[in-house]
Every structure is written in structure tokens, then in C-alpha cells.
Write a protein that holds these residues in place. Structure first.
Motif, PDB file in Angstrom:
ATOM      1  N   ASN A 844      64.206  19.642  65.603  1.00 54.72           N
ATOM      2  CA  ASN A 844      65.504  19.132  65.148  1.00 54.72           C
ATOM      3  C   ASN A 844      66.389  18.736  66.326  1.00 54.72           C
ATOM      4  O   ASN A 844      67.614  18.865  66.279  1.00 54.72           O
ATOM      5  N   TRP A 845      65.739  18.241  67.395  1.00 56.01           N
ATOM      6  CA  TRP A 845      66.466  17.953  68.632  1.00 56.01           C
ATOM      7  C   TRP A 845      67.610  16.968  68.406  1.00 56.01           C
ATOM      8  O   TRP A 845      68.732  17.196  68.845  1.00 56.01           O
ATOM      9  N   GLU A 846      67.352  15.878  67.715  1.00 63.21           N
ATOM     10  CA  GLU A 846      68.374  14.857  67.531  1.00 63.21           C
ATOM     11  C   GLU A 846      69.567  15.405  66.754  1.00 63.21           C
ATOM     12  O   GLU A 846      70.731  15.212  67.146  1.00 63.21           O
ATOM     13  N   GLN A 847      69.278  16.106  65.680  1.00 68.38           N
ATOM     14  CA  GLN A 847      70.351  16.658  64.854  1.00 68.38           C
ATOM     15  C   GLN A 847      71.164  17.693  65.634  1.00 68.38           C
ATOM     16  O   GLN A 847      72.405  17.681  65.609  1.00 68.38           O
ATOM     17  N   LYS A 848      70.479  18.589  66.331  1.00 67.49           N
ATOM     18  CA  LYS A 848      71.169  19.630  67.085  1.00 67.49           C
ATOM     19  C   LYS A 848      71.968  19.037  68.253  1.00 67.49           C
ATOM     20  O   LYS A 848      73.054  19.523  68.590  1.00 67.49           O
ATOM     21  N   SER A 849      71.410  17.994  68.884  1.00 68.54           N
ATOM     22  CA  SER A 849      72.108  17.371  70.005  1.00 68.54           C
ATOM     23  C   SER A 849      73.400  16.723  69.546  1.00 68.54           C
ATOM     24  O   SER A 849      74.437  16.819  70.223  1.00 68.54           O
ATOM     25  N   LYS A 850      73.351  16.051  68.407  1.00 67.37           N
ATOM     26  CA  LYS A 850      74.568  15.436  67.871  1.00 67.37           C
ATOM     27  C   LYS A 850      75.615  16.490  67.531  1.00 67.37           C
ATOM     28  O   LYS A 850      76.809  16.325  67.803  1.00 67.37           O
ATOM     29  N   GLN A 852      75.857  19.399  68.881  1.00 69.49           N
ATOM     30  CA  GLN A 852      76.338  19.961  70.139  1.00 69.49           C
ATOM     31  C   GLN A 852      77.419  19.073  70.751  1.00 69.49           C
ATOM     32  O   GLN A 852      78.417  19.569  71.292  1.00 69.49           O
ATOM     33  N   GLU A 853      77.235  17.778  70.665  1.00 74.19           N
ATOM     34  CA  GLU A 853      78.248  16.857  71.170  1.00 74.19           C
ATOM     35  C   GLU A 853      79.566  17.060  70.429  1.00 74.19           C
ATOM     36  O   GLU A 853      80.648  17.037  71.038  1.00 74.19           O
ATOM     37  N   VAL A 854      79.474  17.242  69.125  1.00 69.79           N
ATOM     38  CA  VAL A 854      80.680  17.482  68.321  1.00 69.79           C
ATOM     39  C   VAL A 854      81.353  18.786  68.749  1.00 69.79           C
ATOM     40  O   VAL A 854      82.588  18.849  68.920  1.00 69.79           O
ATOM     41  N   ASP A 855      80.544  19.824  68.929  1.00 76.24           N
ATOM     42  CA  ASP A 855      81.088  21.127  69.336  1.00 76.24           C
ATOM     43  C   ASP A 855      81.735  21.048  70.721  1.00 76.24           C
ATOM     44  O   ASP A 855      82.799  21.643  70.948  1.00 76.24           O
ATOM     45  N   PHE A 856      81.073  20.316  71.628  1.00 76.18           N
ATOM     46  CA  PHE A 856      81.623  20.181  72.976  1.00 76.18           C
ATOM     47  C   PHE A 856      82.961  19.435  72.948  1.00 76.18           C
ATOM     48  O   PHE A 856      83.918  19.807  73.645  1.00 76.18           O
ATOM     49  N   ALA A 857      82.999  18.363  72.171  1.00 77.87           N
ATOM     50  CA  ALA A 857      84.240  17.583  72.081  1.00 77.87           C
ATOM     51  C   ALA A 857      85.377  18.443  71.520  1.00 77.87           C
ATOM     52  O   ALA A 857      86.528  18.373  71.983  1.00 77.87           O
TER      53      ALA A 857
END
Length: 897
Positions: A844-850, A852-857
Motif C-alpha cells: 500500500n505504498w502509494e496510499q500510505k505515501s499520500k 503521509q504527505e497529508v499528515d506532514f502538511a
């Protein structure tokens, strides 16, 4: 074809572990403490373990050439092996014709033999004349595949088809019939078989063997030369099973043709082996077939070794397989470099986001669990690291899980390890233990002692070594090394008394000796330094560095693997203090002064070198008074070596410096713009383009346009004193101090000033993921590890906040808030670098990466935008804000949200 194939990704992994070197040889990745080629039958040398090529490199020419030995015997042993090899392989055809005509030869060997030599060995010399005439043509004609797209270039394209077929056959047949000596007659038969094979007259080659070779009933060296060609002709006729069997016979009975016969056998499938096993009619053939099985399927050779053992415990093939197995184990137990902190990968500069995400549940990954399992199996049974100390008990030292050697599971392997038993070392040790009692070769005692050494059974290893009685020089050298290894590695603690013992009894292992290197021309051509093969000395340095590290003797640990100048690449305050204390130690032992202290190489004035490091750390921590004190002791610092030139991006040329006297050298030539602010973020541009002085800097005349660090610290102290007051002047003073701290941080244009570098170009010390020392085992490859202590952006913010509270002008407040926001941005980068990245193999790399970007922002906007928000809300309409949005795209985006 190579035994293993490197995929692009795999090759990339390997290269990433080789200090960014374009050249790589995996056989240089272990110490070779157990010398494989102590096996007595050197004909098996090519089949020892190597990861660099298909076969082990016989550098010393130890593989015997039975053809030369056969000629030596023919000449009545009048010639040495070396002279015989010269005569057969190197003497020119013309020289042989010269002595045949009765004239003296200019060749040193032939002239020494005299004219009677030809008379006595006429048939042999005549054969050599004919063989030397044929030899340049003795290669098979190359037939290009219709589908081939490779360009094939040959400087010498002679082949057998360039000779007159009928004439050559007639001459060789005539010579065969005329020969009286059976060995010479057999050699002509070999030439007939070979010539037909190489002209692709495969059936005629088979017939020639049956007509001219077999009837002689001689199974001497030329017979197997001919059998090798006969098998090749059978392969050409498609008789693969028969060809394999005959190549197998060559493999068994020839010394120098073993490697070529193995390649020719094409034993790439189980059926081929089964066919050979079915035909094996005696123990010798069965043992050899089992050897080939064990060699091919090297994941676990023990089953085949057991079968050979049942036939003959004294078999040389058993020793070859054992030597290979031990060599592979050694690579896992004693690598040349232990990657630091395998469970956290803190030293991974390319992917610093390795710690657990904030507020996430801490759970061991599969890799971490594997590491722990192996440590429990081969280590002390504990996953906790023993405290580094100089006053622990012997048991605590011996039980430390990070005590070398320990099992170091490889991140990659050239062989599939899925079929290898978990207790491989124990099983192999059981085998060597029983074999040493049945075999009359001391090799097995040496092997058993070495396996016990790897298994940390030092007393058992010592007992076996003491019991060995041998006169074999190779064995004695290996025994001597192993006794020394046991002695050193079993020592719980390295004391001054033990250091004296090391120097007195093992000095030879610590002295500098020439080591095997890549040729300078090769290194120069490919742009890398000549690479030296690891040695016993290197291993001992690693072991002692590890021991000193576990004992808390950091200075000695560092100097075992590094030079003092390496400290520049990653200045470490605590380590620097320990190194200086060791440097100043008056009562060094002989070992300390003659071996360890040799790595305190020239850094100019050594005390000034250390004082500069202390001063830099004080400045980074805003301890300006102590910084000035240390810089006062660093005025004799000779400077960091400067480059000869630089690469010009505009012209694309390397430009040499004409004068370096005005360049920053680690202490001198610091621009007054270090108190300014950046106009735009460009580290490559000159400072007068990227940086701008504050418009009020002239109010502080003690800030010079060119300063050394002592003058810089003095100026900051004066600013600090001014900043302790109230009002506009205090605001300006504190703003300048804040600028200095920000400009020398990882984000600043002058980020090199307090980390012992000469310019702001990117490098390991500028990673946000950097942390305190990542070293777990010892300080090897110190300069390649990243661990500069992270900047404390709160210090800059603290001074900016003082400036903000005292500032009256809104334009100045805008500038201050922007600088505070930039420093806060640095805090966010530091937080982000500590977060765990999503593995690429996660389904689920793509889903988790997206996500994570939201969480970081969200984290960034909620916790690290304090000062940008104040700037937007209170001073968004100032001229300074408008100017900043024009040069800072992020601020422009933030202001428009």
C-alpha cells in the motif's frame, strides 16, 4: 558464463556499500584469515570460493600443469619445471630449428643444454617444432549467429580452417606413423583429433581418436588432452551425454584441464548429474560426481560432503568444499565493515527518515526481528547493548552482543540461502570434528580450530592447534595466524599489559607491509584510488578498535582505523576531548606510541586544531565567551587544506586558483556578510550576490568586513552586551546575532563555518537526519558516516525574539519574523527527517505515501508556521513583506492562502 548474474538493482546495492567507488570487487570484502589455498592438491585451486569471477584466481601460478610435468619426465628430468615450461611454451620455432640444424641457439635454456640435447631427444623436439607451427591456428572457426547483433573484433583471426586440411592431415599422419616413442606418437594422435575438431570435422575427429589414440592404450597426459578434444567433437555431433562423461573423465584425471573440463561439461541440470552418477563405476568417479554436486549447489554442500566422507575421509575434494564453506562463513562473521546500528539505520545518509513516527506505536519490523533472532542464536542472547565502560567484569565484556566476531547476516547474498540450515556453523563444525579423527591430513584440525574460533570457543580452538604436528609451511603459517587470533580475540579487556604483549609477540602483524592493489593506471583511468585488499593486520585493527570502543577508550578506538585529520569531516566534541587527552598523555605504552599514535597525523598545531573544534561547538551553542577563549588558543591553526581550483558552472571548466590567501580556511577570512541575510537561496553564487548586509550594520563598527574566528567571537560578545539593554539598538544587536546563528546553520549560506569545512557545498554534514555519533561497534570509516550534531534553531529564534520585543519599526519586525519563520522551518525539517519512510515494497505504498504527505502538511501548518502566520496577520502590507514574497516562493504561496 559467470556463476552469478548481477541485476541492475543488485549492482546498485553493492556499489552503494563500496564508498561510492566506481570499481568494486566483492573478494576484497573479507579478510581471508582462513587461507583457502592451503589445500595441497593445487589442481583444485580454481574451485575455491570467489565472488569476483567464475573461478578462483590462481595468482601465483600454483595450479600444476601436468603437460609440462609430462615433458619434464620425457626429458629425463634434466630440466627444471620452469625451464621445461619455457621450452614448451615460449621458445621460438626458429630457435628449435636452429638446434636441429646443429647450430648454437641464442636462447638461454637451449644454449645451456648444448647440441647433444637434440640428438638424444630428436623425436620430442621434432614434435615441438610441428606443434609450434600449428599452435597459432589451433582455435575453432567462429560461426556468427544470424541473430547476433554484437560487433566482434579480433586482432588475430587465425583459425584451423586457414591451414590446408588435406596437407595437414597427411603430415600429421606421417609423423604419427614414423614416431617410435609411444608418448610422442600419442601426442601426434592428439593433434589429429584436435585439428579435426577445430575445423568442425567432428566425425573425423571422433574417428581419429578411435584410430590413433585409443589403440595405444596409454592413459597418460596426452591421452586426456586428446580426450578433451574428442569430447568436444562429440558435443558438436549432439552426443551431449557421451561428451559430458568424457569431459568428466578429463576433469577427474587431468590437473591443468579441470577448469576447462568443468566449463565444457555444461552440467546445468539435475539430469546431467544423475547420468554421470549412474555411470560412475568406482569410488573415485562417485566421489568426483558428489564433489561437482556440492560445488554447483553451494547453498549447503554438507550432504554431498557426507557422501564423499563415506567413500574416503581423506579425499582432497572434501577439503576443497570445506575450505569454500569456511570462507563463506568468514565473510558473514568477519566482514570488513559492520554497518552501524542495523536496527535503526541511523547512519543511512541517503534515507535519514528512519526513526519511529511521532505518536506511532513502536513495533519491530520483520528485519529487526530477524536481526534479534540471529543475535540470540549467535550472540549473547540479549538484544540490549552492554554499557560502554572501562571497568566491567570479564564476563560482561565477553558477553557483549556487539563484540566481534558475531554472526552478521548479509543484506544480500550471491547464493540463495533458503536451503541453508540455521545451524550451519554447528553442522559444519561437527563434520570437521569427526573428519579430523579419520583423516591423516592436518588440514581438518586447522579447519576445526578455525570454526571453533568463529563460534567463540577459543579454548577449544587453542587446544586443537597445540596438538597439530606438521612441517607443511602453509599449514604452519595458518596455525601461527590462528594462535595469534585466538589469543587476541579471547582477551576480555585490552589492558596496558596486554598491549605490551601484542607489541612484543605480534609486532609483525601490525607493521606496514605492501598490500595487493589495483594498478595505479587502472585506478587513474577510471577515476578512483587504488584499492588495497584487506589483510590480517586490518582485521586486528578492527578487533582492537571494537574492544577499545566497548571499553570506552574512544580515542584509541578511533585511531586504530582513522587518522586525526578524519575528525574534520564530522567534528565530535566528546571524541575530540578524548583524542586530545590521548595526544597529551605522557606515559604512553610502546603499543600506544608505536602503533596507535602513528595515526595522529599532521594537522599543524595540534592543540590549536582541538581548540578550534571546541570554539566551533561553543559558537553553535551560543556560548560566545567560551568560544572566544578557545579561539584565542587556536590562532596558530594552520588551516584546512584548500582545493587547487573549482568547477565553473558557466564555462564548464575546472579553474585553478591563482591565490588562496584570501579564502576561508577554517579560521580566517570570514566575511562580515555572515551577519546579513540572504537575498535568494543560492549556495553556489558569491556571497555578495546571495547575501546582503543589514542596513544598520554600520552602527556596529567592530564588525569587520574580513575577520578571523577570534575577531568574530569578540564582535558577537559586544553585540550580546549591547543586546542585553533595551530599545532599538538592542533590537538590532540581537537581530545580528540571530542572523549569525541562522546563517551558520544547515540552512544558512555560511553553514560551513562552524563544522570545520571550507565551503557551503552539499555533503554529509548538511543532512537534517544527522544525529549524535551513530557508531555502535567502532569508528571505522569515520569520515563516511554522518553525525554532526543538529542545529539548535531555538537559539537563533531566542535572539530574534529579543530583537522583536525591542524593535519599533514595522519593516524591521517583518524582517525579524521572516527570519524566525525560516528558523522554524529548519525545526520542521529536523522533525520530518526523524520520521519513518514508507518502504517501497509495502503493498500500500502509494496510499500510505499520500496519507503521509497529508499528515506532514498538517504537522507543518499546525506546529511550525507560528512566525509566518504572525507576519501575515500583522505585517502583510509592509514593503518588506512585499519584497520577501517576490524572492521567496513559499512565503508568497503562504500569504495568498
Amino acid at each position: 558464463m559467470k556463476k552469478f548474474i548481477l541485476s541492475f538493482a543488485f549492482a546498485s546495492l553493492i556499489f552503494s556499500h563500496s564508498n561510492a567507488c566506481a570499481w568494486y570487487d566483492p573478494d576484497y570484502d573479507y579478510f581471508n584469515l582462513f587461507t583457502q589455498n592451503i589445500i595441497r592438491d593445487k589442481s583444485y585451486t580454481p574451485f575455491l570460493l570467489t565472488y569476483s569471477a567464475q573461478f578462483y584466481d590462481d595468482e601465483n601460478g600454483s595450479v600444476p600443469n601436468d603437460n609440462i610435468e609430462s615433458w619434464q619426465k620425457y626429458f629425463g628430468n634434466r630440466l627444471s619445471y620452469r625451464d621445461t615450461e619455457h621450452l614448451v611454451n615460449h621458445v621460438a620455432l626458429q630457435e628449435l630449428n636452429t638446434i636441429k640444424s646443429g647450430k648454437p641457439s641464442s636462447d638461454s635454456v637451449l644454449s645451456k643444454l648444448g647440441s647433444s640435447f637434440y640428438v638424444k631427444y630428436k623425436e620430442g623436439i621434432d614434435y615441438l617444432i610441428e606443434a609450434k607451427y600449428l599452435e597459432p591456428y589451433m582455435r575453432i572457426s567462429f560461426v556468427e549467429s544470424p541473430d547476433s547483433f554484437y560487433y566482434r573484433s579480433e586482432t588475430d583471426n587465425k583459425n584451423a580452417t586457414h591451414l590446408d586440411y588435406n596437407k595437414t592431415i597427411a603430415v600429421l599422419t606421417s609423423l604419427y606413423n614414423a614416431a617410435k616413442n609411444p608418448e610422442i606418437k600419442l601426442r601426434y594422435g592428439y593433434q589429429l583429433v584436435r585439428f579435426n575438431h577445430y575445423t568442425r570435422n567432428f566425425q573425423e575427429s571422433v574417428s581419429a581418436f578411435q584410430k590413433y589414440v585409443s589403440p595405444l592404450k596409454l592413459k597418460s597426459v596426452p591421452y586426456y588432452l586428446a580426450l578433451d578434444q574428442f569430447a568436444g567433437a562429440q558435443r558438436g555431433l549432439g552426443k551431449n551425454e557421451e561428451a559430458n562423461w568424457n569431459f568428466f573423465q578429463v576433469f577427474i584425471n587431468s590437473k591443468s584441464l579441470k577448469r576447462d573440463a568443468f566449463v565444457s561439461m555444461k552440467l546445468s541440470d539435475t539430469a546431467s548429474f544423475n547420468n554421470i552418477l549412474k555411470r560412475a563405476g568406482n569410488d573415485k568417479e562417485k566421489s568426483m560426481a558428489y564433489f561437482l554436486l556440492g560445488y554447483q549447489d553451494f547453498n549447503n554442500p554438507l550432504p554431498m560432503m557426507e557422501k564423499i566422507y563415506d567413500i574416503d575421509p581423506n579425499s582432497e575434494m572434501l577439503k576443497v568444499l570445506a575450505a569454500r564453506a569456511i570462507n563463506e562463513l568468514e565473510r558473514n562473521y568477519l566482514p570488513v565493515y559492520y554497518y552501524q546500528n542495523p536496527e535503526t539505520n541511523k547512519n543511512n545518509a541517503d534515507d535519514p527518515k528512519t526513526s519511529e513516527t511521532v505518536n506511532s506505536k513502536k513495533e519491530a519490523s520483520l528485519w529487526q526481528r530477524i536481526i534479534r533472532w540471529f543475535k540470540n542464536l549467535f550472540g549473547s542472547g540479549s538484544d540490549e547493548k552492554t554499557q560502554r565502560s572501562n571497568d566491567l567484569s570479564d564476563k560482561q565484556y565477553l558477553d557483549d552482543p556487539d563484540r566481534i566476531p558475531f554472526y552478521n547476516k548479509p543484506e544480500y547474498s550471491y547464493y540463495d540461502e533458503k536451503d541453508k540450515p540455521d545451524n550451519y556453523l554447528a553442522d559444519l563444525e561437527k563434520f570437521t570434528d569427526k573428519t579430523k579423527d579419520q583423516s591423516n591430513d592436518e588440514f581438518w584440525k586447522i579447519a576445526d580450530a578455525y570454526l571453533k574460533f568463529l563460534n567463540k570457543d577459543y579454548e577449544g580452538s587453542k587446544d586443537i592447534l597445540e596438538d597439530i604436528k606438521t612441517t607443511d609451511k602453509s599449514y604452519l603459517s595458518q596455525i601461527r595466524r590462528m594462535k595469534m587470533l585466538n589469543d587476541i580475540v579471547s582477551q576480555p579487556k585490552i589492558t596496558s599489559e596486554f598491549e605490551e604483549h601484542l607489541y612484543k609477540d605480534y609486532r609483525e602483524f601490525f607493521e606496514e607491509k605492501p598490500k595487493k592493489t589495483e594498478t595505479d593506471s587502472t585506478a587513474e583511468n577510471y577515476g578512483y584510488e587504488a584499492y588495497t585488499a584487506p589483510s590480517t593486520k586490518d582485521f586486528l585493527k578492527d578487533v582492537l578498535a571494537n574492544r577499545y570502543y566497548l571499553q570506552g577508550d574512544d580515542a584509541k578506538s578511533f585511531l586504530m582505523n582513522n587518522q586525526l585529520t578524519d575528525l574534520r569531516y564530522n567534528p565530535n566534541l566528546d571524541l575530540a576531548k578524548k583524542l586530545q587527552a590521548f595526544f597529551n598523555k605522557k606515559d604512553k605504552s610502546t603499543f600506544e606510541s608505536q602503533i596507535i599514535a602513528k595515526n595522529i597525523n599532521n594537522v599543524g598545531n595540534t592543540d590549536a586544531f582541538f581548540s578550534l573544534i571546541y570554539g566551533d561547538f561553543a559558537m553553535r551553542n551560543a556560548d560566545f565567551a567560551n568560544a572566544k577563549k578557545y579561539y584565542g588558543k587556536a590562532t596558530e591553526f594552520s588551516g584546512i587544506p584548500l582545493p587547487e581550483g573549482h568547477y565553473d558552472y558557466e564555462s564548464g571548466n575546472y579553474i585553478k586558483y591563482q591565490d588562496t590567501s584570501g579564502m576561508y580556511n577554517g579560521f580566517r577570512n570570514i566575511s562580515g556578510l555572515i551577519f546579513g541575510h540572504n537575498v535568494w537561496e543560492s549556495y553556489q553564487s558569491p556571497d555578495n550576490i546571495s547575501m546582503k548586509a543589514e542596513n544598520f550594520v554600520n552602527e556596529f563598527p567592530f564588525i569587520k568586513q574580513n575577520m578571523n574566528k577570534l575577531e568574530l567571537a569578540d564582535a558577537v560578545l559586544k553585540l550580546q552586551k549591547t543586546g542585553n539593554a533595551k530599545g532599538d539598538i538592542a533590537a538590532k544587536a540581537n537581530q545580528l546575532i540571530g542572523n549569525l546563528l541562522y546563517n551558520t546553520s544547515v540552512l544558512g549560506y555560511y553553514r560551513e563555518v562552524f563544522v570545520m569545512d571550507i565551503d557551503n557545498s552539499n555533503g554529509g554534514k548538511y543532512y537534517f537526519g544527522s544525529d549524535a555519533s551513530p557508531f555502535r561497534y567502532y569508528y571505522k570509516n569515520y569520515s563516511s558516516n554522518v553525525f554532526i550534531k543538529p542545529d539548535n534553531f531555538d537559539l537563533a529564534i531566542q535572539y530574534y525574539n529579543k530583537a522583536l520585543l525591542n524593535a519599533a519599526d514595522n519593516e524591521q519586525k517583518t524582517r525579524i519574523l521572516f527570519q524566525m519563520g525560516s528558523a522554524e522551518q529548519g525545526k520542521y525539517y529536523q522533525w520530518e527527517a526523524r520520521q519513518k519512510s514508507i518502504p517501497y515494497d509495502d503493498k500500500n505504498w502509494e496510499q500510505k505515501s499520500k496519507q503521509q504527505e497529508v499528515d506532514f502538511a498538517k504537522m507543518k501548518n499546525e506546529n511550525y508556521r507560528t512566525y509566518f502566520t504572525q507576519l501575515k496577520q500583522k505585517f502583510g502590507n509592509t514593503q518588506t513583506a512585499k519584497t520577501l514574497t517576490g524572492s521567496c516562493s513559499y512565503l508568497d504561496y503562504f500569504m495568498k492562502r
